[in-house]
Design an enzyme around this catalytic site. Sequence first.
Site, mmCIF file in Angstrom:
data_model
loop_
_atom_site.group_PDB
_atom_site.id
_atom_site.type_symbol
_atom_site.label_atom_id
_atom_site.label_comp_id
_atom_site.label_asym_id
_atom_site.label_seq_id
_atom_site.Cartn_x
_atom_site.Cartn_y
_atom_site.Cartn_z
ATOM 1 N NE ARG A 107 4.755 -8.787 8.662
ATOM 2 C CZ ARG A 107 3.993 -9.860 8.916
ATOM 3 N NH1 ARG A 107 4.287 -10.665 9.917
ATOM 4 N NH2 ARG A 107 2.962 -10.133 8.155
ATOM 5 C CD GLU B 114 11.053 -12.498 9.043
ATOM 6 O OE1 GLU B 114 10.351 -13.075 8.183
ATOM 7 O OE2 GLU B 114 10.601 -12.076 10.118
ATOM 8 C CG HIS C 102 7.629 -14.964 9.852
ATOM 9 N ND1 HIS C 102 7.800 -13.746 9.245
ATOM 10 C CD2 HIS C 102 6.313 -15.032 10.165
ATOM 11 C CE1 HIS C 102 6.633 -13.122 9.182
ATOM 12 N NE2 HIS C 102 5.714 -13.893 9.741
HETATM 13 P P1 NAP Z 1 -4.545 -6.274 14.795
HETATM 14 O O1 NAP Z 1 -5.701 -7.017 15.341
HETATM 15 O O2 NAP Z 1 -4.752 -5.317 13.684
HETATM 16 O O3 NAP Z 1 -3.843 -5.520 16.022
HETATM 17 C C1 NAP Z 1 -2.831 -4.571 15.895
HETATM 18 C C2 NAP Z 1 -2.937 -3.623 17.054
HETATM 19 O O4 NAP Z 1 -1.842 -2.693 16.987
HETATM 20 C C3 NAP Z 1 -4.218 -2.800 17.049
HETATM 21 O O5 NAP Z 1 -4.778 -2.804 18.349
HETATM 22 C C4 NAP Z 1 -3.757 -1.402 16.677
HETATM 23 O O6 NAP Z 1 -4.501 -0.371 17.277
HETATM 24 C C5 NAP Z 1 -2.354 -1.391 17.248
HETATM 25 N N1 NAP Z 1 -1.515 -0.393 16.592
HETATM 26 C C6 NAP Z 1 -1.402 -0.136 15.274
HETATM 27 N N2 NAP Z 1 -0.495 0.852 15.065
HETATM 28 C C7 NAP Z 1 -0.070 1.238 16.291
HETATM 29 C C8 NAP Z 1 0.825 2.223 16.745
HETATM 30 N N3 NAP Z 1 1.481 3.011 15.881
HETATM 31 N N4 NAP Z 1 1.016 2.344 18.071
HETATM 32 C C9 NAP Z 1 0.351 1.565 18.952
HETATM 33 N N5 NAP Z 1 -0.514 0.605 18.585
HETATM 34 C C10 NAP Z 1 -0.723 0.439 17.270
HETATM 35 O O7 NAP Z 1 -3.413 -7.290 14.279
HETATM 36 P P2 NAP Z 1 -3.026 -8.712 14.875
HETATM 37 O O8 NAP Z 1 -3.803 -9.762 14.195
HETATM 38 O O9 NAP Z 1 -3.001 -8.654 16.360
HETATM 39 O O10 NAP Z 1 -1.536 -8.824 14.304
HETATM 40 C C11 NAP Z 1 -0.539 -7.884 14.636
HETATM 41 C C12 NAP Z 1 0.645 -8.067 13.721
HETATM 42 O O11 NAP Z 1 1.266 -9.318 14.003
HETATM 43 C C13 NAP Z 1 0.282 -8.167 12.226
HETATM 44 O O12 NAP Z 1 0.159 -6.898 11.627
HETATM 45 C C14 NAP Z 1 1.433 -8.954 11.658
HETATM 46 O O13 NAP Z 1 2.425 -8.082 11.186
HETATM 47 C C15 NAP Z 1 1.958 -9.739 12.842
HETATM 48 N N6 NAP Z 1 1.736 -11.187 12.702
HETATM 49 C C16 NAP Z 1 2.805 -12.010 12.800
HETATM 50 C C17 NAP Z 1 2.620 -13.372 12.709
HETATM 51 C C18 NAP Z 1 3.788 -14.315 12.818
HETATM 52 O O14 NAP Z 1 3.780 -15.333 12.174
HETATM 53 N N7 NAP Z 1 4.757 -14.032 13.639
HETATM 54 C C19 NAP Z 1 1.339 -13.910 12.518
HETATM 55 C C20 NAP Z 1 0.280 -13.024 12.427
HETATM 56 C C21 NAP Z 1 0.468 -11.661 12.512
HETATM 57 P P3 NAP Z 1 -6.034 -0.060 16.929
HETATM 58 O O15 NAP Z 1 -6.803 -0.907 17.898
HETATM 59 O O16 NAP Z 1 -6.174 1.391 17.142
HETATM 60 O O17 NAP Z 1 -6.251 -0.461 15.492
#
Ligand code: NAP
Length: 330
Positions: A239, A268, A287
């Site tokens: 993000r 954005e 995005h």
């Molecule tokens: P996810 O599976 O929930 O993974 C997020 C990871 O970040 C988890 O391992 C979590 O730790 C870790 N985390 C959370 N808060 C943290 C902190 N303060 N410090 C360190 N690590 C932290 O999510 P994902 O599917 O990989 O997606 C991640 C993000 O990508 C989404 O939330 C979204 O905002 C973004 N995204 C962007 C697009 C795009 O189009 N560019 C598409 C999809 C998603 P834990 O293992 O402890 O929970």
Amino acid sequence: MDKPAVLVSREILPEAVKMLEEGAEVEVWPDEYPPSPDTFRSLLSGRAGVLTNIMDRMDGPTMEAAPGLKVVSNLGVGVDHIDVAEATRRGILVGNTPGVLAKCTADLAFALLMCAARRVGESERWVRDGQWQMAFHPLGWLGVDVHGATLGIVGLGEIGLEMVKRARGFDMRVVYYSRTRKPELEAEYGLEYADLSALLSAADFVSLHVPLTPETRHFMGEAELRAMKATAVLINAARGPVVDPQALYTALKEGWIYAAGLDVTDPEPLPADSPLLTLDNIVITPHVGSAAIPTRRETMFLAVRNLLAGLRGERLEACANPEVYAGLGI
Ligand code: NAP
């Protein structure tokens, strides 16, 4: 019995609408641009469900305008545009779409990594601009190597892990920092855990995959960017506000880091007069991390299934606030 009324806040694929119509009375907002907040609130009145996307702000006043709302089903994983705590307080289920778009988003993040490392956007613009006057120069268009480099993953969730798999194909060493340490993944993929500062000083590529939360806003600020190698590349497909845009501009301009690749920006859309767009050492996509046809179709179907399940009073396939289940007795 009458079907529950739902709103779909933007056009989606007709087959997804059809699937939704089997269990709901559906209205789809037809415009390319989203409804204004006032219009959105009035459209929500009397609805039991809504299928949202990142552009719909689901805050307390919006939920207040829809007293019968049972489920907010979001098209996408990130739910930072939804006040999830408020939804929980009101007993509204919030669905999201993990499991279907991580590979696609990692593909794009890795594409940005390669483009930034090998100056793909910059050199392509130069060719189109008619500036390719000499076939080759030994010192022309030098970038940095991807293969064999060290990748630092920040946030080892679904997308972070997909980045690991792609990095393996490029013989990269992978270091990660995440909220929770993952020993099984370390063993399975040969990952090294590091605290953030050790990761920043070791990595040739730093790729951000944390959700946007109060803790991760401006996670990469001046101090973190200065801690990176001068030859390193920053990738953000998480993000926009996870990176301080002013500090990033200075870092790229003054050479604290080599380059950046962004799929997300703050704000954005990125304004056409953003200082970031004056820089050559940055590649920016609008995005589009999960914007591939089969992935988007699967994401829509999952969002529809979540919405229908919530309307039926059942558990969702993916729920951002499962605490609500207890209150609903499901
Ligand atoms: P996810 O599976 O929930 O993974 C997020 C990871 O970040 C988890 O391992 C979590 O730790 C870790 N985390 C959370 N808060 C943290 C902190 N303060 N410090 C360190 N690590 C932290 O999510 P994902 O599917 O990989 O997606 C991640 C993000 O990508 C989404 O939330 C979204 O905002 C973004 N995204 C962007 C697009 C795009 O189009 N560019 C598409 C999809 C998603 P834990 O293992 O402890 O929970």
